[in-house]
Write an enzyme that holds these catalytic residues in place. Structure first.
Site, PDB file in Angstrom:
ATOM      1  N   HIS A 267      82.019  55.390 -15.992  1.00 46.37           N
ATOM      2  CA  HIS A 267      80.852  55.280 -16.868  1.00 46.37           C
ATOM      3  C   HIS A 267      79.773  54.370 -16.252  1.00 46.37           C
ATOM      4  O   HIS A 267      78.638  54.794 -16.035  1.00 46.37           O
ATOM      5  CB  HIS A 267      81.288  54.736 -18.237  1.00 46.37           C
ATOM      6  CG  HIS A 267      80.167  54.666 -19.225  1.00 46.37           C
ATOM      7  ND1 HIS A 267      79.923  55.668 -20.129  1.00 46.37           N
ATOM      8  CD2 HIS A 267      79.203  53.735 -19.431  1.00 46.37           C
ATOM      9  CE1 HIS A 267      78.854  55.355 -20.854  1.00 46.37           C
ATOM     10  NE2 HIS A 267      78.408  54.184 -20.462  1.00 46.37           N
ATOM     11  N   GLU A 268      80.163  53.146 -15.945  1.00 47.37           N
ATOM     12  CA  GLU A 268      79.181  52.199 -15.389  1.00 47.37           C
ATOM     13  C   GLU A 268      78.717  52.670 -14.006  1.00 47.37           C
ATOM     14  O   GLU A 268      77.575  52.438 -13.614  1.00 47.37           O
ATOM     15  CB  GLU A 268      79.760  50.778 -15.316  1.00 47.37           C
ATOM     16  CG  GLU A 268      80.261  50.196 -16.646  1.00 47.37           C
ATOM     17  CD  GLU A 268      79.255  50.264 -17.793  1.00 47.37           C
ATOM     18  OE1 GLU A 268      78.030  50.265 -17.530  1.00 47.37           O
ATOM     19  OE2 GLU A 268      79.691  50.336 -18.962  1.00 47.37           O
ATOM     20  N   HIS A 271      75.848  54.960 -14.433  1.00 45.98           N
ATOM     21  CA  HIS A 271      74.613  54.185 -14.652  1.00 45.98           C
ATOM     22  C   HIS A 271      74.113  53.636 -13.308  1.00 45.98           C
ATOM     23  O   HIS A 271      72.922  53.661 -13.011  1.00 45.98           O
ATOM     24  CB  HIS A 271      74.891  52.990 -15.578  1.00 45.98           C
ATOM     25  CG  HIS A 271      74.981  53.345 -17.039  1.00 45.98           C
ATOM     26  ND1 HIS A 271      73.980  54.007 -17.709  1.00 45.98           N
ATOM     27  CD2 HIS A 271      75.944  53.106 -17.968  1.00 45.98           C
ATOM     28  CE1 HIS A 271      74.319  54.157 -18.987  1.00 45.98           C
ATOM     29  NE2 HIS A 271      75.517  53.627 -19.168  1.00 45.98           N
ATOM     30  N   GLU A 297      72.182  57.153 -20.264  1.00 41.75           N
ATOM     31  CA  GLU A 297      73.509  57.451 -20.802  1.00 41.75           C
ATOM     32  C   GLU A 297      73.970  58.848 -20.367  1.00 41.75           C
ATOM     33  O   GLU A 297      75.163  59.092 -20.196  1.00 41.75           O
ATOM     34  CB  GLU A 297      73.478  57.324 -22.331  1.00 41.75           C
ATOM     35  CG  GLU A 297      74.830  57.288 -23.009  1.00 41.75           C
ATOM     36  CD  GLU A 297      75.675  56.043 -22.681  1.00 41.75           C
ATOM     37  OE1 GLU A 297      75.185  55.109 -22.027  1.00 41.75           O
ATOM     38  OE2 GLU A 297      76.855  56.042 -23.087  1.00 41.75           O
TER      39      GLU A 297
HETATM   40 ZN    ZN Z   1      76.469  53.531 -21.088  1.00 41.40          ZN
END
Ligand code: ZN
Length: 498
Positions: A267-268, A271, A297
């Site tokens: 997830h990170e 980003h 996101e």
């Molecule tokens: Zn996020």
């Protein structure tokens, strides 16, 4: 001549971004290595920086320079000879300038006081589930945010003014039908899920450094550039971008779940790849910034769910995971593991939710925020409304306020209008993924072989390099030739969970 004016404006804009990057660095240090007693000085350092940034954003010099390039009232570009991307950049700068200008110093001060007190009271009262004590502080934040919406101005709905802070161009008129459609599709699907399979092999005592090393390998597989970023440990995972050349990622320090930090890394990492994909030469201008929180996101969810929960990814990764944690996984077959990883069951806690149930957590918060701005509900009734909505959409209800209405810090921080960006990220991500599949029909084979850099290159080219040049909905439409819509997201979930 106008190029000189443009460059002069960029110089001022870069100063603001440089100060903001210092602020981010102080935040990162506070979350990672700052000694406990450093907090008092750190708070005053950050306060001083924030007021410098605010002053610069509203300064006479900045306004004068901007007005040479764009009509501050009409948004008309003065010199038609500027490049198209420069014109788009000017429109975004004007947008930000107006947001800063419309909020009085007093409002900013009151909001900041209200939120910092509410955060403090929240963290104390959450421990004992004491909503009664917390309520007046929360009410003050909601009311100040309502004032903020009035100060910013809107056409149809006060909520639009707040949404625009996080997702430029987004409105209630667009969100209402999208969220209604999602709810209608998801609720029956959730009700039909089989009971959760055994997941006990995910848990145990794991060496922190072994976990971090595994996460570093995953980031390398994704194509994260470690000469432009690092990975540390904190209480909550995050990704902080100082510039495209300096990304700070973190995972959980203590994790008794061997999957948790891997999913956080995906997830990170999504980003972070977005931030690393912004062009260095655009630092300090809107062209060097992410399009919106929702688009941000969409990148993290792309890697976390569409790649990170896919069979091809785990076909490659599972043998490595088994080798790393033989004690837990030696005897667990791929199918058993994959079923446990992707099973869905409703959780009371938003941040522990799976991809099928997550959006319903967001939608109920959206409905509450909007109803408050409309004057339809009172703060004292929030716990009941929250529990009823949860029962209605997820079929479960909280036993305490701490696992209900008090579970998130967001409202205390004044982040009202922010939650929808999470679900928008999923919707965008599904639209982007469909386009990606058309361009790379062999993606599964490549991912199965551990080759993932082409995904980063694709997103660099189609999304990242544009920065904030386009509004989120324009960016999606340009790429997919389709308007923003929830169908690809719903189709994906239906296929996966039926
Ligand atoms: Zn996020």
């Amino acid at each position: 001549m106008s190029q000189d004016n443009y460059n002069e404006l960029v110089k001022l804009s870069k100063e603001i971004s440089t100060l903001s990057s210092i602020h981010a660095l102080l935040d990162w240090d506070q979350e990672t290595y700052m000694p406990e007693k450093g907090i008092a000085l750190r708070s005053s350092q950050k306060q001083l920086l924030s007021s410098l940034i605010h002053e610069k954003k509203k300064s006479h010099e900045f306004k004068k320079q901007l007005s040479k390039l764009i009509d501050l009232k009409t948004g008309q570009i003065i010199d038609p000879n500027l490049e198209d991307l420069q014109k788009r950049s000017l429109l975004r700068i004007l947008h930000d300038f107006n947001i800063a200008k419309k909020q009085s110093d007093e409002l900013v001060k009151n909001l900041s006081e209200a939120t910092s007190t509410a955060c403090h009271v929240w963290s104390k009262t959450k421990k004992t589930s004491d909503f009664q004590t917390f309520a007046p502080y929360l009410k003050r934040v909601f009311d100040k945010t309502k004032e903020q919406a009035e100060a910013l101005g809107y056409q149809d709905h006060p909520y639009d003014a707040l949404l625009d802070l996080y997702e430029p161009g987004m409105t209630v008129e667009v969100l209402d039908p999208l969220f209604k459609e999602l709810k209608k599709a998801l609720i029956p699907l959730i009700q039909k899920q089989p009971p959760k399979p055994d997941t006990s092999f995910f848990y145990g005592n794991f060496d922190k450094e072994v976990q971090r090393k595994f996460c570093i390998e995953i980031l390398e597989t994704l194509g994260f550039d470690f000469t432009r970023g690092r990975l540390d440990r904190t209480s909550h995972p995050f990704c902080m971008g100082l510039s495209s050349n300096d990304l700070r990622l973190t995972i959980h320090g203590e994790s008794g779940n061997l999957i948790g930090n891997i999913m956080a890394t995906l997830h990170e990492g999504g980003h972070a790849l977005y931030e690393q994909g912004l062009l260095e030469e655009n630092f300090g201008t809107p062209l060097g910034m992410a399009a919106s929180l929702g688009i941000h996101e969409s990148q993290s969810r792309f890697y976390e769910t569409r790649i990170g929960l896919s069979k091809p990814f785990w076909t490659h990764t599972y043998p490595l995971l088994q080798k790393t944690y033989p004690h837990n996984l030696e005897k667990v077959s791929f199918d058993t593991f994959y079923k446990a990883l992707t099973a869905s069951s409703p959780s009371l806690i938003r941040v522990h939710s799976d991809e099928l149930t997550y959006s319903l957590h967001i939608i109920l918060r959206y409905e509450i925020e909007k109803a408050y701005l409309e004057g339809e509900i009172a703060i004292k009734d929030l716990p009941n409304i929250f529990a009823e909505k949860m029962q209605e959409s997820l079929g479960i209800s909280p036993n305490t306020h701490a696992e209900g209405v008090m579970q998130d810090i967001h409202w205390s921080m004044g982040l009202i209008g922010y939650f929808p960006t999470y679900t928008l990220g999923n919707i965008y991500s599904a639209q982007i993924f469909n386009q990606f599949k058309l361009n790379h029909p062999d993606w599964e084979k490549r991912v199965e072989n551990g080759h993932l850099h082409f995904i980063r290159d694709y997103l660099n080219e189609k999304i990242h390099k544009y920065g904030r040049a386009f509004l989120p909905q324009e960016l999606i439409e340009n790429l997919t030739k389709e308007k923003l819509n929830a169908k690809p997201y719903i189709d994906y979930l239906k296929e996966k969970f039926t």
